[in-house]
Design an enzyme around this catalytic site. Structure first.
Site, short mmCIF file in Angstrom:
data_model
loop_
_atom_site.label_atom_id
_atom_site.label_comp_id
_atom_site.label_asym_id
_atom_site.label_seq_id
_atom_site.Cartn_x
_atom_site.Cartn_y
_atom_site.Cartn_z
N ARG A 4 0.67 12.47 -9.09
CA ARG A 4 1.23 11.12 -8.94
C ARG A 4 2.61 11.00 -9.59
NH1 ARG A 4 -2.95 7.81 -7.09
NH2 ARG A 4 -5.01 8.26 -7.91
N ASP B 296 -3.94 5.44 6.14
CA ASP B 296 -4.45 6.68 6.74
C ASP B 296 -5.44 6.27 7.83
OD1 ASP B 296 -4.90 9.54 6.77
OD2 ASP B 296 -6.69 9.24 5.58
N PHE C 133 -1.87 15.87 4.81
CA PHE C 133 -2.04 15.35 3.46
C PHE C 133 -0.73 15.42 2.68
CE2 PHE C 133 -3.39 15.33 -0.97
CZ PHE C 133 -4.25 14.26 -0.96
N GLU D 211 0.85 -1.19 0.00
CA GLU D 211 0.00 0.00 0.00
C GLU D 211 0.88 1.24 0.00
OE1 GLU D 211 -2.63 1.45 -0.49
OE2 GLU D 211 -4.33 0.78 0.67
N ASP D 212 0.40 2.29 -0.64
CA ASP D 212 1.13 3.55 -0.61
C ASP D 212 1.07 4.16 0.79
OD1 ASP D 212 -1.60 3.97 -0.84
OD2 ASP D 212 -1.45 5.61 -2.27
P1 IMP Z 1 -7.43 4.78 4.34
O1 IMP Z 1 -8.48 3.82 3.88
O2 IMP Z 1 -8.03 5.95 5.07
O3 IMP Z 1 -6.32 4.13 5.12
O4 IMP Z 1 -6.83 5.46 3.06
C1 IMP Z 1 -6.04 4.78 2.21
C2 IMP Z 1 -5.97 5.43 0.84
O5 IMP Z 1 -6.31 6.82 0.84
C3 IMP Z 1 -4.54 5.37 0.39
O6 IMP Z 1 -4.28 4.16 -0.28
C4 IMP Z 1 -4.43 6.60 -0.50
O7 IMP Z 1 -4.79 6.27 -1.81
C5 IMP Z 1 -5.40 7.58 0.08
N1 IMP Z 1 -4.70 8.56 0.96
C6 IMP Z 1 -4.64 8.57 2.30
N2 IMP Z 1 -3.91 9.60 2.78
C7 IMP Z 1 -3.47 10.26 1.68
C8 IMP Z 1 -2.61 11.42 1.51
O8 IMP Z 1 -2.11 12.05 2.45
N3 IMP Z 1 -2.38 11.78 0.22
C9 IMP Z 1 -2.90 11.13 -0.86
N4 IMP Z 1 -3.68 10.04 -0.74
C10 IMP Z 1 -3.97 9.61 0.51
MG MG Z 2 -4.11 4.00 -2.36
#
Ligand code: IMP
Ligand code: MG
Length: 180
Positions: free
Chosen positions: A169, A107, A156, A103-104
């Site tokens: 990206r 969050d 962010f 995963e990138d």
């Molecule tokens: P989560 O489900 O809240 O953990 O979010 C995961 C996804 O949200 C990641 O795989 C990202 O694609 C996107 N995301 C979360 N934080 C950021 C950020 O700071 N910048 C850009 N994309 C984000």
């Molecule tokens: Mg993602």
């Protein structure tokens, strides 16, 4: 601030350089090469955000390794919608395999939390999670992350595969949202 960029309506400042990212990604690859020596793990890369991280990491793996891609999405602009959509599902048999999810960023943890049970259901022989970035202050869904390149505050970020409404990206380094 030098290096400030504008994407859509927002300004971003340089945060983590390409050199620092490469260093950490190589370090992670070395760890995986050691942990999976003699095995043939299958990496599941979560699109879109993980494409650059996954491609770079994969180049530094010296073990036999396979990769496949799934696409999950939960973000709109700079906020999580809390609603996860599977746009491209898993098309590979993972039963009995050593699985590493790429995963990138973690969050809230919602995306990965929704996907992990689907993977566990198919009874892989092992399951680990490797991420480029983790925002522990934002994580509300409990999750065990096995490999993390950078732990970052709840701000962010953009670049190196991560977007703000589709853009950014292609940036080779990470930027952080500029707060006034
Ligand atoms: P989560 O489900 O809240 O953990 O979010 C995961 C996804 O949200 C990641 O795989 C990202 O694609 C996107 N995301 C979360 N934080 C950021 C950020 O700071 N910048 C850009 N994309 C984000
Ligand atoms: Mg993602």
């Amino acid at each position: 601030m030098p290096g400030t960029i504008k994407v859509h309506d927002k300004e971003f400042v340089p945060y983590i350089s390409q050199e620092e990212i490469t260093y950490k990604v190589k370090e992670l690859a070395a760890q995986l090469n050691a942990d999976y020596a003699g095995k043939r793990p299958l990496f599941i890369s979560v699109l879109n955000g993980s494409f650059m991280f996954s491609a770079d990491l994969f180049k530094y793996l010296t073990i036999d390794a396979e990769i496949c891609f799934i696409k999950l999405a939960s973000y709109k602009g700079t906020k999580s919608t809390g609603h996860v959509i599977t746009a491209i599902g898993l098309d590979t048999d993972i039963t009995g395999r050593d699985i590493i999810i790429l995963e990138d960023i973690i969050d809230t943890g919602k995306t990965i939390n929704q996907f992990l049970p689907q993977v566990r259901n198919q009874q892989p022989s092992s399951l680990k999670v490797a991420v480029l970035l983790h925002k522990p202050e934002a994580t509300v869904f409990p999750i065990d992350i096995d490999y993390v390149c950078f732990t970052i505050p709840n701000k962010f970020v953009l670049g190196y595969g991560l977007d703000y409404d589709g853009l950014g990206r292609n940036l080779g380094q990470l930027y952080q949202l500029k707060l006034d």
